[in-house]
Design a protein around this motif. Structure first.
Motif, short mmCIF file in Angstrom:
data_model
loop_
_atom_site.label_atom_id
_atom_site.label_comp_id
_atom_site.label_asym_id
_atom_site.label_seq_id
_atom_site.Cartn_x
_atom_site.Cartn_y
_atom_site.Cartn_z
N THR B 119 0.83 -1.20 0.00
CA THR B 119 0.00 0.00 0.00
C THR B 119 0.87 1.25 0.00
O THR B 119 0.58 2.22 -0.69
CB THR B 119 -0.93 0.01 1.23
N ALA B 120 1.96 1.20 0.77
CA ALA B 120 2.82 2.38 0.90
C ALA B 120 3.51 2.74 -0.42
O ALA B 120 3.81 3.90 -0.65
CB ALA B 120 3.86 2.15 2.00
N VAL B 121 3.79 1.76 -1.28
CA VAL B 121 4.36 2.14 -2.59
C VAL B 121 3.28 2.56 -3.58
O VAL B 121 3.57 2.87 -4.72
CB VAL B 121 5.25 1.06 -3.25
N GLY B 122 2.03 2.55 -3.14
CA GLY B 122 0.95 3.06 -3.99
C GLY B 122 0.15 1.98 -4.69
O GLY B 122 -0.71 2.28 -5.51
N MET B 123 0.44 0.70 -4.41
CA MET B 123 -0.31 -0.37 -5.07
C MET B 123 -1.75 -0.40 -4.58
O MET B 123 -2.00 -0.19 -3.40
CB MET B 123 0.37 -1.73 -4.82
N GLY B 124 -2.67 -0.67 -5.49
CA GLY B 124 -4.08 -0.72 -5.13
C GLY B 124 -4.44 -2.04 -4.46
O GLY B 124 -3.62 -2.94 -4.36
#
Lengths: 271, 214
Positions: B119-124
């Protein structure tokens, strides 16, 4: 708000049930500023920095991150859209206390996953960037290994590479060295220091007081669920004004002194 | 011995039916099980309750009663299913109830930090599930899933009671005709052991491969 501000936190409060995690926290972080958050365990430091990339929602207040506004769930503002969150998280890298490398992927795959999945970077380009980052960290030889084959220090440096691969403008560190054996702490701190010198905006929760003094521009002392005191690193660590900050620092210094005394005593026994 | 050779072909015919029931019902149960588990973990409260109720229902009723309800019970409401169809429907309904629990446990056993990092790297949500959570959950679930398939294969013997011509049915038919039940049952036993042994071998191989990162 001036363009110079990277993160602007205003009146942030968060509860879990009826337990207050922190309340009324306000903090401005300028671009290229390094902010160290210190304080006793359980005062919500880790939860607080997780609000900045919205891993945790919060109840009241607002955070403006690189121009994106986040609102407390109880303060009536609109919840962030998925696109907004992706935008924020793409530009805000995070490094965790427990590394949290993807266990089923090699070091290289750990680093390219984010750029390929989120930013749709072509594989060849992502791999090239990843290898560059690994080289910078002296981990080229580890590229095809699984995380659990690596030492804690190596894992944490891979985790830093993974965050940097997204080309973030801000980096969040949540106690990056507290799970490491003492002899492995140095390499990780060195990597963080290098980022600071390169002008990366950073917010880090840490227990390394010496490191905070050396690297941070600003030190924030969190105690009793809010900010007890903040200011220039040297002033806060050497001459805190508030009683709560004084108490905390006195305790930390006493513990460090005790440890030194114990080590000396042990050395004496052996000799 | 002569008798065994004579009946090996019939048992083999039964084995094809057994295999068909096992493979198709397992695949469908896994697919439905994954969705059920996701609904059970991430769904709205009403859905979580509904899925929980389903699991409890399947776990709470004896298998043979479930099969009889589907094959005989439904005729009272004008639903007259052919034996093979009823058998397949039951195996899927039954298997899904157990698969939901296996998948739920597997998904929840993946460390929270893994989701948080993705989540922190932006993955949905879906990317995180597909690329980070599920691959790790599958490795954790290999032993219970192997168990599941083996038990499901053995469950297929119950369809004998509604006249589906599986291994058990063929063996019983042979036993009645020849009056040598020992030989026929032994033949059936060999067929089951070969199938389940093969399953175990495949599972062991997968586990060895998956163990690379553990």
């Amino acid at each position: 708000m001036s363009n110079d501000v990277a993160v602007d936190v205003r009146g942030l409060s968060k509860h879990f049930g009826d337990r207050v995690i922190f309340k009324d926290v306000s903090l401005q972080v300028r671009k290229s500023e390094v902010v160290a958050i210190i304080g006793p365990s359980g005062v919500g430091k880790s939860t607080f920095i997780r609000c900045i990339n919205y891993l945790h929602p919060f109840d009241e207040g607002s955070i403006t991150v690189l121009g994106h506004e986040l609102h407390g769930t109880a303060s009536g503002g609109p919840p962030p859209t998925r696109a907004q969150l992706r935008e924020i998280r793409t530009h805000v890298g995070m490094v965790f206390q427990t590394f949290n490398l993807f266990q089923h992927l090699s070091v290289l795959e750990n680093i390219v996953l984010g750029p390929m999945d989120v930013k749709k970077v072509p594989r060849a380009q992502a791999v090239e960037r990843a290898m560059g980052l690994l080289e910078m960290m002296g981990l080229t030889a580890r590229a095809n290994m699984y995380p659990r084959r690596l030492s804690g220090g190596e894992q944490q440096r891979v985790a830093i590479c993974r965050a940097l691969a997204m080309d973030p403008q801000i980096m969040l560190f949540d106690e990056p060295t507290s799970m490491l054996d003492p002899e492995l702490v140095g390499d990780v701190l060195e990597a963080i220091q290098r980022l600071a010198q390169e002008g990366m905006t950073m917010i880090l929760v840490t227990h390394e007081m010496m490191f905070a003094k050396e690297v941070a521009d600003t030190v924030v002392v969190m105690a009793d669920n809010t900010i007890a005191e903040m200011g220039p690193a040297r002033q806060i660590l050497e001459a805190p004004r508030t009683l709560r900050a004084q108490n905390f620092l006195a305790r930390v210094l006493r513990r460090n002194a005790d440890e030194e005394a114990r080590l000396t005593a042990m050395g004496g026994d052996e000799g | 011995m002569h008798l065994a050779w004579l009946y090996a072909g019939v048992i083999l015919q039964g084995a094809v039916v057994t295999l068909e029931l096992t493979v198709v019902s397992t695949v469908l149960s896994f697919i439905l099980g994954i969705f059920g588990a996701l609904g059970r973990i991430y769904g709205p409260p009403w859905l979580r309750t509904a899925i929980l109720a389903y699991v409890e229902l399947i776990r709470g009723l004896p298998p043979i009663l479930q099969l009889f309800i589907i094959f005989f019970g439904l005729t009272q409401f004008g639903i007259d299913l052919p034996p093979f169809t009823a058998a397949m429907i039951w195996l899927v309904i039954y298997g899904t109830g157990y698969a939901i629990e296996v998948f739920r446990a597997g998904i929840q056993a993946v460390a929270d930090g893994q989701r948080e990092a993705a989540t922190a790297v932006g993955m949905g949500f879906l990317s995180t599930l597909r690329k980070v959570v599920m691959p790790q959950a599958f490795v954790l679930m290999l032993p219970p899933l192997t168990n599941f398939v083996i038990i499901q294969l053995k469950n297929t013997t119950l369809v004998y009671f509604i006249g589906v011509a599986d291994i058990m049915y063929q063996a019983q038919l042979g036993a009645d005709a020849t009056e040598q039940p020992g030989t026929l049952y032994a033949l059936a036993a060999v067929a089951y052991l070969i199938m389940n042994g093969t399953l175990s071998r495949i599972a062991a191989h997968l586990e060895r491969k998956a163990a690379a990162y553990r």
